[in-house]
Write a protein that holds these residues in place. Sequence first.
Motif, PDB file in Angstrom:
ATOM      1  N   GLY A   1     -20.073  87.973 -44.032  1.00 29.01           N
ATOM      2  CA  GLY A   1     -19.287  89.195 -43.988  1.00 29.01           C
ATOM      3  C   GLY A   1     -18.511  89.520 -45.254  1.00 29.01           C
ATOM      4  N   THR A   2     -18.816  88.880 -46.383  1.00 28.18           N
ATOM      5  CA  THR A   2     -18.085  89.151 -47.624  1.00 28.18           C
ATOM      6  C   THR A   2     -18.951  89.953 -48.593  1.00 28.18           C
ATOM      7  OG1 THR A   2     -18.782  87.023 -48.559  1.00 28.18           O
ATOM      8  CG2 THR A   2     -16.646  87.088 -47.421  1.00 28.18           C
ATOM      9  N   SER A   3     -18.275  90.559 -49.564  1.00 29.31           N
ATOM     10  CA  SER A   3     -18.995  91.302 -50.600  1.00 29.31           C
ATOM     11  C   SER A   3     -18.149  91.341 -51.859  1.00 29.31           C
ATOM     12  CB  SER A   3     -19.308  92.727 -50.130  1.00 29.31           C
ATOM     13  OG  SER A   3     -18.120  93.450 -49.911  1.00 29.31           O
ATOM     14  N   GLU A   4     -18.772  91.700 -52.952  1.00 26.77           N
ATOM     15  CA  GLU A   4     -18.037  91.863 -54.195  1.00 26.77           C
ATOM     16  C   GLU A   4     -17.882  93.355 -54.464  1.00 26.77           C
ATOM     17  OE1 GLU A   4     -19.819  90.687 -57.917  1.00 26.77           O
ATOM     18  OE2 GLU A   4     -21.773  91.374 -57.269  1.00 26.77           O
TER      19      GLU A   4
ATOM     20  N   ILE B   1     -31.159  83.135 -55.130  1.00 26.12           N
ATOM     21  CA  ILE B   1     -30.610  82.704 -53.848  1.00 26.12           C
ATOM     22  C   ILE B   1     -31.084  81.289 -53.527  1.00 26.12           C
ATOM     23  CG2 ILE B   1     -30.342  83.278 -51.407  1.00 26.12           C
ATOM     24  CD1 ILE B   1     -29.312  85.403 -53.549  1.00 26.12           C
ATOM     25  N   LEU B   2     -30.123  80.422 -53.213  1.00 25.72           N
ATOM     26  CA  LEU B   2     -30.425  79.042 -52.826  1.00 25.72           C
ATOM     27  C   LEU B   2     -30.503  78.916 -51.310  1.00 25.72           C
ATOM     28  CD1 LEU B   2     -27.986  77.281 -55.308  1.00 25.72           C
ATOM     29  CD2 LEU B   2     -30.467  77.563 -55.567  1.00 25.72           C
ATOM     30  N   THR B   3     -29.464  79.414 -50.612  1.00 30.09           N
ATOM     31  CA  THR B   3     -29.431  79.359 -49.142  1.00 30.09           C
ATOM     32  C   THR B   3     -28.831  80.661 -48.624  1.00 30.09           C
ATOM     33  OG1 THR B   3     -27.221  78.377 -49.041  1.00 30.09           O
ATOM     34  CG2 THR B   3     -29.087  76.847 -49.109  1.00 30.09           C
ATOM     35  N   GLY B   4     -29.215  81.021 -47.415  1.00 29.27           N
ATOM     36  CA  GLY B   4     -28.688  82.225 -46.786  1.00 29.27           C
ATOM     37  C   GLY B   4     -29.445  83.471 -47.199  1.00 29.27           C
ATOM     38  N   ARG B   5     -28.903  84.612 -46.784  1.00 31.32           N
ATOM     39  CA  ARG B   5     -29.502  85.905 -47.097  1.00 31.32           C
ATOM     40  C   ARG B   5     -28.405  86.826 -47.599  1.00 31.32           C
ATOM     41  NH1 ARG B   5     -34.472  85.613 -45.830  1.00 31.32           N
ATOM     42  NH2 ARG B   5     -35.025  87.778 -46.187  1.00 31.32           N
ATOM     43  N   VAL B   6     -28.725  87.633 -48.590  1.00 36.81           N
ATOM     44  CA  VAL B   6     -27.778  88.599 -49.134  1.00 36.81           C
ATOM     45  C   VAL B   6     -28.471  89.953 -49.272  1.00 36.81           C
ATOM     46  CG1 VAL B   6     -26.485  86.841 -50.410  1.00 36.81           C
ATOM     47  CG2 VAL B   6     -28.316  88.115 -51.559  1.00 36.81           C
ATOM     48  N   VAL B   7     -27.667  90.973 -49.440  1.00 43.23           N
ATOM     49  CA  VAL B   7     -28.162  92.305 -49.774  1.00 43.23           C
ATOM     50  C   VAL B   7     -27.575  92.652 -51.135  1.00 43.23           C
ATOM     51  CG1 VAL B   7     -28.209  94.735 -49.115  1.00 43.23           C
ATOM     52  CG2 VAL B   7     -28.295  92.980 -47.346  1.00 43.23           C
ATOM     53  N   MET B   8     -28.441  92.986 -52.070  1.00 48.75           N
ATOM     54  CA  MET B   8     -28.022  93.389 -53.406  1.00 48.75           C
ATOM     55  C   MET B   8     -28.205  94.891 -53.539  1.00 48.75           C
ATOM     56  SD  MET B   8     -27.285  90.650 -55.483  1.00 48.75           S
ATOM     57  CE  MET B   8     -27.321  91.541 -57.015  1.00 48.75           C
ATOM     58  N   GLU B   9     -27.166  95.536 -54.048  1.00 47.72           N
ATOM     59  CA  GLU B   9     -27.284  96.948 -54.399  1.00 47.72           C
ATOM     60  C   GLU B   9     -27.341  96.994 -55.912  1.00 47.72           C
ATOM     61  OE1 GLU B   9     -26.237 100.621 -56.029  1.00 47.72           O
ATOM     62  OE2 GLU B   9     -24.677  99.103 -55.920  1.00 47.72           O
TER      63      GLU B   9
ATOM     64  N   ARG C   1     -24.115  90.052 -45.396  1.00 53.57           N
ATOM     65  CA  ARG C   1     -23.956  90.697 -44.094  1.00 53.57           C
ATOM     66  C   ARG C   1     -24.445  89.816 -42.952  1.00 53.57           C
ATOM     67  NH1 ARG C   1     -26.073  96.606 -46.078  1.00 53.57           N
ATOM     68  NH2 ARG C   1     -24.185  97.148 -47.229  1.00 53.57           N
ATOM     69  N   SER C   2     -24.819  88.590 -43.281  1.00 51.40           N
ATOM     70  CA  SER C   2     -25.362  87.681 -42.259  1.00 51.40           C
ATOM     71  C   SER C   2     -24.240  86.918 -41.568  1.00 51.40           C
ATOM     72  CB  SER C   2     -26.338  86.699 -42.914  1.00 51.40           C
ATOM     73  OG  SER C   2     -25.632  85.723 -43.648  1.00 51.40           O
TER      74      SER C   2
END
Length: 117
Positions: free
Chosen positions: A37-40, A54-62, A89-90
Amino acid sequence: MKISKQNAEHYEWGDGCDGWYLHKGDETIIHERMPPGTSEERHLHERAAQFFFILTGRVVMETDGEWLELGPQEGLRIAPGTPHCIHNRSHDAAEFLVISKPGTKGDRILREELKPD
């Protein structure tokens, strides 16, 4: 000298996110961790090109208005001058490497007007 998260210079950013400098010099290599639930903040770098891996998890890049989902063992290059941000957002933490050349110290410009709705 061997480098790891245990002996690297640590910093905190955003809302509970962590970074570890694995290398500082004409380029930087950073291991970062983002809780769920965090973002920059959306920003750009005038001089630095960056590569997120990405090493682990899933992210969304804009990146410059385009949204891409990245999972483990996937990466994305960001060209200098390109507005971008990363979101987790995971429901799991995400860990990734950020490689910047040249380093980004003093090269970060926030792009408030480009924040998503």
